[in-house]
Write a protein that holds these residues in place. Sequence first.
Motif, PDB file in Angstrom:
ATOM      1  N   ALA A 148       0.844  -1.200   0.000  1.00 48.17           N
ATOM      2  CA  ALA A 148       0.000   0.000   0.000  1.00 48.17           C
ATOM      3  C   ALA A 148       0.875   1.244   0.000  1.00 48.17           C
ATOM      4  CB  ALA A 148      -0.935  -0.011   1.205  1.00 48.17           C
ATOM      5  N   ALA A 149       1.962   1.218   0.777  1.00 48.07           N
ATOM      6  CA  ALA A 149       2.885   2.350   0.805  1.00 48.07           C
ATOM      7  C   ALA A 149       3.667   2.465  -0.500  1.00 48.07           C
ATOM      8  CB  ALA A 149       3.849   2.203   1.984  1.00 48.07           C
ATOM      9  N   ILE A 150       4.160   1.342  -1.016  1.00 52.90           N
ATOM     10  CA  ILE A 150       4.928   1.363  -2.265  1.00 52.90           C
ATOM     11  C   ILE A 150       4.081   1.930  -3.393  1.00 52.90           C
ATOM     12  CG2 ILE A 150       5.921  -0.142  -4.042  1.00 52.90           C
ATOM     13  CD1 ILE A 150       6.970  -1.913  -1.727  1.00 52.90           C
ATOM     14  N   PHE A 151       2.823   1.517  -3.474  1.00 51.39           N
ATOM     15  CA  PHE A 151       1.968   1.997  -4.552  1.00 51.39           C
ATOM     16  C   PHE A 151       1.543   3.450  -4.354  1.00 51.39           C
ATOM     17  CE2 PHE A 151       0.529  -2.632  -5.288  1.00 51.39           C
ATOM     18  CZ  PHE A 151       1.608  -2.843  -6.135  1.00 51.39           C
ATOM     19  N   ALA A 152       1.801   4.001  -3.189  1.00 51.43           N
ATOM     20  CA  ALA A 152       1.597   5.441  -2.974  1.00 51.43           C
ATOM     21  C   ALA A 152       2.870   6.229  -3.239  1.00 51.43           C
ATOM     22  CB  ALA A 152       1.107   5.691  -1.544  1.00 51.43           C
ATOM     23  N   GLY A 153       3.947   5.550  -3.638  1.00 52.54           N
ATOM     24  CA  GLY A 153       5.203   6.217  -3.958  1.00 52.54           C
ATOM     25  C   GLY A 153       6.269   6.104  -2.891  1.00 52.54           C
ATOM     26  N   PHE A 154       6.000   5.331  -1.830  1.00 48.56           N
ATOM     27  CA  PHE A 154       6.953   5.206  -0.727  1.00 48.56           C
ATOM     28  C   PHE A 154       7.709   3.884  -0.842  1.00 48.56           C
ATOM     29  CE2 PHE A 154       3.616   8.035   0.732  1.00 48.56           C
ATOM     30  CZ  PHE A 154       4.338   9.097   1.244  1.00 48.56           C
ATOM     31  N   LEU A 155       8.710   3.867  -1.716  1.00 46.89           N
ATOM     32  CA  LEU A 155       9.576   2.706  -1.838  1.00 46.89           C
ATOM     33  C   LEU A 155      10.415   2.554  -0.568  1.00 46.89           C
ATOM     34  CD1 LEU A 155      10.735   3.370  -5.494  1.00 46.89           C
ATOM     35  CD2 LEU A 155       9.310   1.441  -4.752  1.00 46.89           C
ATOM     36  N   PRO A 156      11.021   1.391  -0.349  1.00 46.80           N
ATOM     37  CA  PRO A 156      11.892   1.247   0.824  1.00 46.80           C
ATOM     38  C   PRO A 156      12.899   2.399   0.931  1.00 46.80           C
ATOM     39  CG  PRO A 156      11.556  -0.877  -0.199  1.00 46.80           C
ATOM     40  CD  PRO A 156      10.913   0.123  -1.111  1.00 46.80           C
ATOM     41  N   THR A 157      13.119   2.845   2.154  1.00 49.17           N
ATOM     42  CA  THR A 157      13.898   4.049   2.433  1.00 49.17           C
ATOM     43  C   THR A 157      15.356   3.721   2.738  1.00 49.17           C
ATOM     44  OG1 THR A 157      11.910   5.009   3.431  1.00 49.17           O
ATOM     45  CG2 THR A 157      13.995   6.089   3.915  1.00 49.17           C
ATOM     46  N   PRO A 158      16.332   4.444   2.159  1.00 45.81           N
ATOM     47  CA  PRO A 158      17.732   4.216   2.513  1.00 45.81           C
ATOM     48  C   PRO A 158      17.953   4.297   4.021  1.00 45.81           C
ATOM     49  CG  PRO A 158      17.590   5.653   0.605  1.00 45.81           C
ATOM     50  CD  PRO A 158      16.182   5.477   1.102  1.00 45.81           C
ATOM     51  N   VAL A 159      18.858   3.472   4.536  1.00 42.35           N
ATOM     52  CA  VAL A 159      19.053   3.416   5.983  1.00 42.35           C
ATOM     53  C   VAL A 159      19.852   4.599   6.511  1.00 42.35           C
ATOM     54  CG1 VAL A 159      18.882   0.903   6.034  1.00 42.35           C
ATOM     55  CG2 VAL A 159      21.124   1.986   5.747  1.00 42.35           C
ATOM     56  N   THR A 160      20.522   5.344   5.634  1.00 38.90           N
ATOM     57  CA  THR A 160      21.292   6.509   6.077  1.00 38.90           C
ATOM     58  C   THR A 160      20.353   7.664   6.408  1.00 38.90           C
ATOM     59  OG1 THR A 160      21.556   7.156   3.766  1.00 38.90           O
ATOM     60  CG2 THR A 160      23.330   5.875   4.764  1.00 38.90           C
ATOM     61  N   PRO A 161      20.788   8.612   7.263  1.00 35.85           N
ATOM     62  CA  PRO A 161      19.913   9.725   7.621  1.00 35.85           C
ATOM     63  C   PRO A 161      19.457  10.507   6.384  1.00 35.85           C
ATOM     64  CG  PRO A 161      21.769   9.624   9.111  1.00 35.85           C
ATOM     65  CD  PRO A 161      22.059   8.641   8.018  1.00 35.85           C
ATOM     66  N   GLY A 162      18.208  10.920   6.390  1.00 40.09           N
ATOM     67  CA  GLY A 162      17.591  11.612   5.249  1.00 40.09           C
ATOM     68  C   GLY A 162      17.447  13.097   5.492  1.00 40.09           C
ATOM     69  N   PRO A 163      16.526  13.746   4.776  1.00 43.15           N
ATOM     70  CA  PRO A 163      15.522  13.114   3.911  1.00 43.15           C
ATOM     71  C   PRO A 163      16.098  12.624   2.590  1.00 43.15           C
ATOM     72  CG  PRO A 163      15.304  15.492   3.803  1.00 43.15           C
ATOM     73  CD  PRO A 163      16.356  15.220   4.843  1.00 43.15           C
ATOM     74  N   HIS A 164      15.423  11.630   2.019  1.00 40.02           N
ATOM     75  CA  HIS A 164      15.839  11.036   0.758  1.00 40.02           C
ATOM     76  C   HIS A 164      14.760  11.308  -0.287  1.00 40.02           C
ATOM     77  CE1 HIS A 164      19.099   8.833   2.732  1.00 40.02           C
ATOM     78  NE2 HIS A 164      18.240   8.555   3.696  1.00 40.02           N
ATOM     79  N   PRO A 165      15.054  12.100  -1.322  1.00 38.16           N
ATOM     80  CA  PRO A 165      14.057  12.345  -2.366  1.00 38.16           C
ATOM     81  C   PRO A 165      13.607  11.040  -3.006  1.00 38.16           C
ATOM     82  CG  PRO A 165      15.878  13.885  -2.557  1.00 38.16           C
ATOM     83  CD  PRO A 165      16.295  12.858  -1.556  1.00 38.16           C
ATOM     84  N   ARG A 166      12.315  10.928  -3.255  1.00 37.95           N
ATOM     85  CA  ARG A 166      11.745   9.702  -3.797  1.00 37.95           C
ATOM     86  C   ARG A 166      11.709   9.737  -5.326  1.00 37.95           C
ATOM     87  NH1 ARG A 166       6.168   9.461  -1.842  1.00 37.95           N
ATOM     88  NH2 ARG A 166       6.352  11.592  -1.089  1.00 37.95           N
TER      89      ARG A 166
END
Length: 262
Positions: free
Chosen positions: A57-75
């Motif tokens: 549900a999150a992936i299909f909303a645009g939230f792919l797995p997040t890099p483990v390093t401190p962010g923010p990480h542009p999607r």
Amino acid sequence: MNEIVGTHDILLVTLDTLRYDVAAELADAGRLPNLLPGGRRWERRHSPGSFTYAAHAAIFAGFLPTPVTPGPHPRLFAATFPGSETTGTGTWVFDAPDLPAGLARAGYHTVCVGGVGFFNKLTPLGSALPGLFAESHWEPEFGVTSPHSLERQIDRAEEALTRRDRPVFLFVNVSALHQPNHFYLPAAARDGRDTHAAALEYVDRHIARLYALMRRPCLVIVCSDHGTAYGEDGHVGHRVGHEVVWTVPYAEFILEHTDDPL
């Protein structure tokens, strides 16, 4: 992504339940030459959910797995959402509730080839995620109890792709890693890290045929939706807040017009 959407096919493969540690061990040993072409390695990321439905549900909303390093990480992709801190200049923004709908509005034909039960279309819940796509497929042979599941899924993907007349967003949920997976090691009496690894090697033996079906150029995203526990700290399975569940492998690359994906 604004240069890719509209010019490239897009293939999203979720290796359901794949643990990062097992995936990294096999890649480092050179045992995933087809899944990660060109000598690539997995990126260590955190899942947006601890089980299939939540993560997808999150992936299909645009939230792919997040890099483990401190962010923010542009999607890569993001739905229009005021105040988003992970929408950057390279993010493709869609004005729709989910990525399949956004890509459909951009001219893509969207296809889902399901695997685990949340894609089986046998119940209202099992129809929710496949229902986001213009075309969706599931059969028992695609599911977790089939030792040839990925082969049958690729057969169906091939049938679907022969009818394409525009860019395609193909999503495949690979069920082979999910328990039960002991049948990938004939001598194994029960599931464990070794049978999990054997299931991943099964996927590697067949995934090149899926890649070959895609029209070039194609953006490929391969990741796990969540991991699973095999007795760590007393846990078995997933939907728990354990490190082996939240930490997942991720890779993205472009299949070019040549035979060598770079």
